[in-house]
Write a protein that holds these residues in place. Structure first.
Motif, PDB file in Angstrom:
ATOM      1  N   ARG A 210       0.822  -1.209   0.000  1.00 61.12           N
ATOM      2  CA  ARG A 210       0.000   0.000   0.000  1.00 61.12           C
ATOM      3  C   ARG A 210       0.858   1.263   0.000  1.00 61.12           C
ATOM      4  O   ARG A 210       0.555   2.234  -0.706  1.00 61.12           O
ATOM      5  CB  ARG A 210      -0.941  -0.015   1.205  1.00 61.12           C
ATOM      6  N   GLN A 214       0.795   3.923  -3.043  1.00 63.34           N
ATOM      7  CA  GLN A 214       0.284   5.237  -2.667  1.00 63.34           C
ATOM      8  C   GLN A 214       1.289   6.333  -2.984  1.00 63.34           C
ATOM      9  O   GLN A 214       0.911   7.476  -3.269  1.00 63.34           O
ATOM     10  CB  GLN A 214      -0.066   5.253  -1.184  1.00 63.34           C
ATOM     11  N   GLN A 218      -1.337   8.584  -5.859  1.00 65.46           N
ATOM     12  CA  GLN A 218      -1.954   9.178  -4.685  1.00 65.46           C
ATOM     13  C   GLN A 218      -3.475   9.100  -4.779  1.00 65.46           C
ATOM     14  O   GLN A 218      -4.054   9.218  -5.840  1.00 65.46           O
ATOM     15  CB  GLN A 218      -1.495  10.624  -4.532  1.00 65.46           C
ATOM     16  N   GLU A 219      -4.094   8.899  -3.640  1.00 62.61           N
ATOM     17  CA  GLU A 219      -5.546   8.778  -3.511  1.00 62.61           C
ATOM     18  C   GLU A 219      -6.083   7.513  -4.185  1.00 62.61           C
ATOM     19  O   GLU A 219      -7.254   7.439  -4.546  1.00 62.61           O
ATOM     20  CB  GLU A 219      -6.254  10.020  -4.046  1.00 62.61           C
ATOM     21  N   TYR A 221      -7.414   3.646  -4.231  1.00 67.47           N
ATOM     22  CA  TYR A 221      -8.201   2.800  -3.327  1.00 67.47           C
ATOM     23  C   TYR A 221      -7.630   1.387  -3.365  1.00 67.47           C
ATOM     24  O   TYR A 221      -7.201   0.904  -4.420  1.00 67.47           O
ATOM     25  CB  TYR A 221      -9.674   2.778  -3.752  1.00 67.47           C
ATOM     26  N   VAL A 231      -5.655  -2.444  -6.674  1.00 69.77           N
ATOM     27  CA  VAL A 231      -5.449  -1.007  -6.578  1.00 69.77           C
ATOM     28  C   VAL A 231      -6.288  -0.334  -7.667  1.00 69.77           C
ATOM     29  O   VAL A 231      -6.157  -0.673  -8.852  1.00 69.77           O
ATOM     30  CB  VAL A 231      -3.963  -0.642  -6.771  1.00 69.77           C
ATOM     31  N   TRP A 233      -7.171   3.391  -9.177  1.00 73.98           N
ATOM     32  CA  TRP A 233      -6.712   4.787  -9.173  1.00 73.98           C
ATOM     33  C   TRP A 233      -7.262   5.518 -10.381  1.00 73.98           C
ATOM     34  O   TRP A 233      -7.193   5.001 -11.494  1.00 73.98           O
ATOM     35  CB  TRP A 233      -5.193   4.839  -9.201  1.00 73.98           C
TER      36      TRP A 233
END
Length: 245
Positions: A210, A214, A218-219, A221, A231, A233
């Motif tokens: 994670r 990340q 960025q941001e 899930y 993941v 995004w």
């Protein structure tokens, strides 16, 4: 949606040659797994449409299963045998490496992969995923985590769990696709080449996984399920006219 055709460019060498296509059992295995993998991608993409990139497509079983969900699906794989098999299905495929994608910027509405990115250096492959997505495009990246094997730097995975997993899957494969296909898939998963390949796999722990993703997406899930972390995004859309990002 963009609908722009990707352009082939430079290619980079793999740190380790993948094994797609060395045994007919692998294509059978990919065919067996494709419906569930395609359903996983659909679950997180939504309405679909546009142009999608299948990152590490193998024989393109998943790309073929998702053909109706997008205006077009392009595959990418490093292994020349996988590229030949994918093209035999009628899926357009480019030979290349995820760390240096041979496509222009903002060419895909969706990038997805399954079990491929742990073969790459994430600090190189994840920025490439972001680069080739259109603003507002979505990435769905599923990969295995370190609970399935030793943490990085602690040596190869043990052989016995690999053998047990291959044998335990035989009854389900036989029910779904018949005894002959199950035998071919299991024989492949027990082959020395495949075992050597799997033993060299190194997975991040869930916490490391994670944190790494990340950093570059960025941001994003994260959805942990069945030994995988998925993941999801979405790239930020372009700012409205007259506004700065």
């Amino acid at each position: 949606m963009s609908g722009r055709a990707p352009a082939a460019g430079n290619r980079s060498r793999a740190r380790r040659q993948p094994l797609h296509g060395r045994c007919g059992g692998l294509r059978c295995w990919e065919d067996l797994k494709a419906p569930a993998t395609a359903a996983l991608i659909r679950e997180h993409v939504g309405t679909g449409g546009g142009l999608a990139l299948d990152l590490g497509c193998g024989s393109a079983a998943v790309a073929a299963a998702l053909a109706a969900d997008f205006d077009g699906v392009v595959g990418l794989d490093l292994d020349p045998s996988a590229v030949r098999q994918a093209r035999a299905r009628g899926v357009p495929v480019v030979r290349g490496h995820a760390e240096r994608l041979p496509f222009g910027d903002a060419g895909f509405d969706c990038v997805y992969s399954y079990g491929a990115l742990h073969h790459t250096r994430l600090e190189r492959s994840l920025p490439e995923v972001a680069r080739v997505l259109v603003p507002g495009g979505v990435a769905v990246l599923a990969d295995f985590h370190g609970d399935l094997g030793p943490p990085a730097g602690r040596g190869p995975r043990r052989i016995l769990p690999i053998l047990r997993a291959a044998l335990a899957a035989f009854p389900a494969y036989a029910r779904r696709a018949g005894t002959l296909t199950a035998l071919r898939v299991t024989a492949y998963r027990l082959s020395p080449a495949w075992i050597r390949h799997v033993r060299r796999d190194v997975f991040l722990s869930p916490v490391e996984f994670r944190a790494e993703f990340q950093t570059f997406l960025q941001e994003a899930y994260f959805h942990q399920q069945n030994g995988l972390i998925v993941v999801v995004w979405r790239k930020s859309p372009e700012p409205a006219p007259g506004r700065t990002a």
